[in-house]
Scaffold this active site. Sequence first.
Site, mmCIF file in Angstrom:
data_model
loop_
_atom_site.group_PDB
_atom_site.id
_atom_site.type_symbol
_atom_site.label_atom_id
_atom_site.label_comp_id
_atom_site.label_asym_id
_atom_site.label_seq_id
_atom_site.Cartn_x
_atom_site.Cartn_y
_atom_site.Cartn_z
ATOM 1 N N HIS A 636 20.872 7.020 -27.307
ATOM 2 C CA HIS A 636 22.193 6.386 -27.289
ATOM 3 C C HIS A 636 23.119 7.203 -26.401
ATOM 4 O O HIS A 636 23.529 8.288 -26.781
ATOM 5 C CB HIS A 636 22.796 6.348 -28.707
ATOM 6 C CG HIS A 636 21.915 5.689 -29.726
ATOM 7 N ND1 HIS A 636 22.032 5.936 -31.061
ATOM 8 C CD2 HIS A 636 20.917 4.779 -29.604
ATOM 9 C CE1 HIS A 636 21.136 5.203 -31.735
ATOM 10 N NE2 HIS A 636 20.442 4.506 -30.862
HETATM 11 C C1 LIG Z 1 14.171 3.459 -27.221
HETATM 12 C C2 LIG Z 1 15.549 3.001 -27.555
HETATM 13 C C3 LIG Z 1 15.802 2.477 -28.814
HETATM 14 C C4 LIG Z 1 17.087 2.036 -29.144
HETATM 15 N N1 LIG Z 1 17.281 1.476 -30.356
HETATM 16 C C5 LIG Z 1 18.501 0.999 -30.685
HETATM 17 C C6 LIG Z 1 18.708 0.340 -31.912
HETATM 18 O O1 LIG Z 1 17.796 0.154 -32.701
HETATM 19 N N2 LIG Z 1 19.955 -0.070 -32.202
HETATM 20 C C7 LIG Z 1 21.013 0.101 -31.354
HETATM 21 O O2 LIG Z 1 22.128 -0.265 -31.690
HETATM 22 N N3 LIG Z 1 20.827 0.712 -30.180
HETATM 23 C C8 LIG Z 1 19.603 1.152 -29.814
HETATM 24 N N4 LIG Z 1 19.409 1.748 -28.601
HETATM 25 C C9 LIG Z 1 20.570 1.954 -27.729
HETATM 26 C C10 LIG Z 1 20.986 0.741 -26.943
HETATM 27 O O3 LIG Z 1 19.867 0.045 -26.476
HETATM 28 C C11 LIG Z 1 21.829 1.213 -25.773
HETATM 29 O O4 LIG Z 1 22.881 1.973 -26.261
HETATM 30 C C12 LIG Z 1 22.390 0.049 -24.986
HETATM 31 O O5 LIG Z 1 21.371 -0.737 -24.450
HETATM 32 C C13 LIG Z 1 23.276 0.529 -23.856
HETATM 33 O O6 LIG Z 1 23.828 -0.593 -23.216
HETATM 34 P P1 LIG Z 1 24.418 -0.517 -21.761
HETATM 35 O O7 LIG Z 1 24.917 -1.867 -21.417
HETATM 36 O O8 LIG Z 1 25.390 0.597 -21.706
HETATM 37 O O9 LIG Z 1 23.240 -0.105 -20.826
HETATM 38 P P2 LIG Z 1 21.668 -0.581 -20.751
HETATM 39 O O10 LIG Z 1 21.436 -1.562 -21.826
HETATM 40 O O11 LIG Z 1 20.940 0.668 -20.715
HETATM 41 O O12 LIG Z 1 21.614 -1.354 -19.408
HETATM 42 C C14 LIG Z 1 21.769 -0.783 -18.151
HETATM 43 C C15 LIG Z 1 20.888 -1.517 -17.160
HETATM 44 O O13 LIG Z 1 21.412 -1.299 -15.871
HETATM 45 C C16 LIG Z 1 20.376 -1.036 -14.975
HETATM 46 N N5 LIG Z 1 20.927 -0.220 -13.886
HETATM 47 C C17 LIG Z 1 21.419 1.030 -13.977
HETATM 48 N N6 LIG Z 1 21.871 1.456 -12.789
HETATM 49 C C18 LIG Z 1 21.668 0.454 -11.925
HETATM 50 C C19 LIG Z 1 21.926 0.308 -10.524
HETATM 51 N N7 LIG Z 1 22.497 1.273 -9.801
HETATM 52 N N8 LIG Z 1 21.596 -0.869 -9.929
HETATM 53 C C20 LIG Z 1 21.016 -1.873 -10.658
HETATM 54 N N9 LIG Z 1 20.752 -1.775 -11.977
HETATM 55 C C21 LIG Z 1 21.077 -0.620 -12.613
HETATM 56 C C22 LIG Z 1 19.338 -0.332 -15.789
HETATM 57 O O14 LIG Z 1 18.063 -0.496 -15.206
HETATM 58 C C23 LIG Z 1 19.461 -1.019 -17.145
HETATM 59 O O15 LIG Z 1 18.583 -2.112 -17.245
HETATM 60 C C24 LIG Z 1 18.133 2.163 -28.215
HETATM 61 C C25 LIG Z 1 17.878 2.684 -26.956
HETATM 62 C C26 LIG Z 1 16.599 3.078 -26.607
HETATM 63 C C27 LIG Z 1 16.351 3.611 -25.235
#
Ligand SMILES: Cc1cc2nc3c(=O)[nH]c(=O)nc-3n(C[C@H](O)[C@H](O)[C@H](O)COP(=O)(O)OP(=O)(O)OC[C@H]3O[C@@H](n4cnc5c(N)ncnc54)[C@H](O)[C@@H]3O)c2cc1C
Length: 706
Positions: A636
């Site tokens: 996270h």
């Molecule tokens: C193994 C694991 C288990 C988890 N389990 C839980 C859970 O059970 N419950 C919960 O609440 N949370 C959980 N989380 C946390 C949650 O998934 C993340 O906090 C959340 O997805 C973050 O959201 P975000 O929109 O910030 O980024 P992300 O969902 O990480 O999305 C970012 C995306 O942007 C893309 N990206 C990044 N930089 C670029 C770029 N320059 N150009 C193009 N694309 C790019 C990445 O490839 C990625 O796909 C878990 C995380 C992991 C890794």
Amino acid sequence: MDDDESSNDIKSFFNLSASQYPFPHEVAEVLGKRALTEAVILIRVILWLLWTRLGTFSICGFLCVSKKWPFINNFSSLSLDQREKIVQRCLKLRFLTPIRLAFVYIKVLCLFSVFSRVDENGDNPAWKAIGYEVSSSDEEMSNLCDKNRPLGKGVIETMHEHDTTLQQSLSNKGLNVTFDSKNNILKIKCDAVIVGSGCGGGVAASVLSKAGHRVIVLEKGNYFVPKDYSSLEGPSMDQQYECGGMLASADSRMIILAGSTVGGGSAVNWSACIKTPREVLKEWSREHKLSLFESFEYLSAMETVCERIGVNENCTREGFQNQVLRKGCQNLGLKVDYVPRNSSGNHYCGSCGYGCRKGEKQGTQVTWLVEAVENGAVIITGCKAERFLFESNNRNGSIRKKKCLGVSTKILNSRVTMKLEIEAKVTVSAGGAIMTPPLMISSGLKNRNIGRNLHLHPVLMTWGYFPESNSNLKGKVYEGGIITSVHKVQSSSNDSNSDTRAIIETPLLGPASFATLCPWESGHDFKQRMLKYPRTSHLITIIRDKASGQVTREGRISYKLNSTDKANMRNGLQQAVRILIAAGAVEVGTHRSDGQRLKCNENTSGKEIEKFIDSVCPVEGALSPGENWNFYTSAHQMGSCRMGVNEREGGVDENGESWEAEGLFVCDASLLPSAVGVNPMITIQSTAYCISNRIVDYLGKGTQLS
Ligand SMILES: Cc1cc2nc3c(=O)[nH]c(=O)nc-3n(C[C@H](O)[C@H](O)[C@H](O)COP(=O)(O)OP(=O)(O)OC[C@H]3O[C@@H](n4cnc5c(N)ncnc54)[C@H](O)[C@@H]3O)c2cc1C
Ligand SMILES: *[C@@H]1O[C@H](CO)[C@@H](O)[C@H](O)[C@H]1NC(C)=O
Ligand SMILES: *[C@@H]1O[C@H](CO)[C@@H](O)[C@H](O)[C@H]1NC(C)=O
Ligand SMILES: *[C@@H]1O[C@H](CO)[C@@H](O)[C@H](O)[C@H]1NC(C)=O
Ligand SMILES: *[C@@H]1O[C@H](CO)[C@@H](O)[C@H](O)[C@H]1NC(C)=O
Ligand SMILES: *[C@@H]1O[C@H](CO)[C@@H](O)[C@H](O)[C@H]1NC(C)=O
Ligand SMILES: *[C@@H]1O[C@H](CO)[C@@H](O)[C@H](O)[C@H]1NC(C)=O
Ligand SMILES: *[C@@H]1O[C@H](CO)[C@@H](O)[C@H](O)[C@H]1NC(C)=O
């Protein structure tokens, strides 16, 4: 399996060595592909030294001296026994930290490779002996709900494109493409471009396209549907995780897991859907003066999000690790809650973290993004945003010196040499908390909050062994829902309103991740531990970290816990050990490098147990000389471009708009003012939902707003 066969499997497991083909090749390949340059150099130097006699002497001292000529031996000509002693010593070295670090690296890579690599038949030489199976019965495969690709009509997978086809594919989706042949740049225009398709990006794509705007989503990862998922730990981590699951903080203390695929973290998450705790919302709205978080707008966004992804608390059948957590808590009279998920009450799938093959898990790729595509959004995969494009902002009276015009990208497929530039009325950064800041910084933004205040929800684990023969808890660690129970560790055990110091949940650990985290004391001991894999239940302790770290460049993350955090972690770890013992573990332990553990049976006195529990605490990371160490993990990441009421307090304002550039919004976990304290996905999506609606307002006002 009959006894003979199983004893043969075990025998061959004890003969298995990471020095056998093809493991060294694979380790070298992963190292070259994933490790920081410094680490590669370090390992090269150490291996070269061990290849020479003098070098071996300089690292191993008298351990490599023998009475016979040539008196000093190089590493490979020493006996197994001597080599083992050297590794034991180097993993503990007091002063020469780089050597220790190199050994730790090699340990991790070798073990990951041995326990995750599969041959062309999908077999691994160790799995049978350790009792691991990947569920992939034909019956299950034929049940895979959706044979089609729900994002099909809106997705352009650049991995299948060439220079000659890309422009046509883009036009086929109805995009207005022009080609600048002088600079070899394809240019596209749209209303909103969104970088990242995870929790934040997915929500933004849905809300903006529903409001009638032309949306393009850029995702550097690829697109997978249930039938593409292998449920295999190695390939899944390699394809769907940031840096193949091998991203570490600069000092190697923290292993950072983040999704990198269409759906981002939401495609690989462990299914826990927990709303933002009330105290946290209060703190954000009062201490940070961000009224959004106590507004009706936010509360109803949480309802919308939970409804949209179908969160429910009905879990009819818990997996083994969650049974352990529940029973342990019940026996101690502690409160344990069900964790809401979106999966049917009987969804009993332990490999959701590698992509849910049953297609049940409601990641953004099957929810928000589908809506977006239905409303005309286009998702371009294998496409990495490299730089935001700005011009100077000459609008009267604006405090923002720049205006964002769009983003310049790179296609991650060498057959496409042209650059892709997207020009848009608004640009949304949703690459997640470890990717958004580097992108903003390399685009020239200077606000000092960008990259700072990075919270990681550090995790340490404890484990308990429950032999099948004397436990009525059923199942294996790799079966069943990943997180279905949670216990909150309170500062005062009889007051459920007191501060939460940590939360205890259960992890998904495939055999390779298990091996990587497991302390290495000797080859034999290690294999013994692996044989107990299916019935070794882990509990994770997550703290709401007060201290924070920083990310400046891609892959460069610094982070340190302060003593408040360590005290909370200690509290949580000790509670977790109590829970394991109360659930009936015959042996409990931690991941401390010296293999800290305790056998518990009817002869173990309460005093011994208390003494052991008292000794359980977080220790320093791999870089502090002379101490035991353990890896922290983080799934996270949050707060690295936080919202603030002015440009001193935050990188973006309460609408998510950059304080420096008009038309540039952040819409992911980086926005959050501090750590959430529980699994953050619902919080991220709810915040993203509010921000997206404000972006719609911004677009509606055209360029007229102040
Ligand atoms: C193994 C694991 C288990 C988890 N389990 C839980 C859970 O059970 N419950 C919960 O609440 N949370 C959980 N989380 C946390 C949650 O998934 C993340 O906090 C959340 O997805 C973050 O959201 P975000 O929109 O910030 O980024 P992300 O969902 O990480 O999305 C970012 C995306 O942007 C893309 N990206 C990044 N930089 C670029 C770029 N320059 N150009 C193009 N694309 C790019 C990445 O490839 C990625 O796909 C878990 C995380 C992991 C890794
Ligand atoms: C595409 O963009 C060009 C340049 O802005 C414009 O002249 C043209 O009308 C656009 N075409 C469509 C189909 O929107
Ligand atoms: C995993 O993440 C996605 C994120 O959008 C969410 O919809 C889903 O409910 C989460 N948990 C489950 C059970 O998939
Ligand atoms: C889940 O449980 C709730 C009560 O908590 C019940 O109202 C609802 O019908 C159940 N839903 C499903 C899908 O079983
Ligand atoms: C999960 O959410 C989807 C979409 O909202 C819904 O159709 C599905 O029934 C939900 N799953 C469960 C088991 O609640
Ligand atoms: C800009 O602001 C100044 C002072 O407020 C005003 O005199 C001027 O007319 C404005 N210019 C435009 C283009 O709006
Ligand atoms: C740890 O850091 C937080 C936030 O900076 C601070 O509030 C707390 O007092 C610190 N704890 C100690 C013991 O320094
Ligand atoms: C406990 O101690 C008794 C007496 O010394 C011994 O017979 C018994 O085997 C011990 N039990 C275990 C599980 O070690």
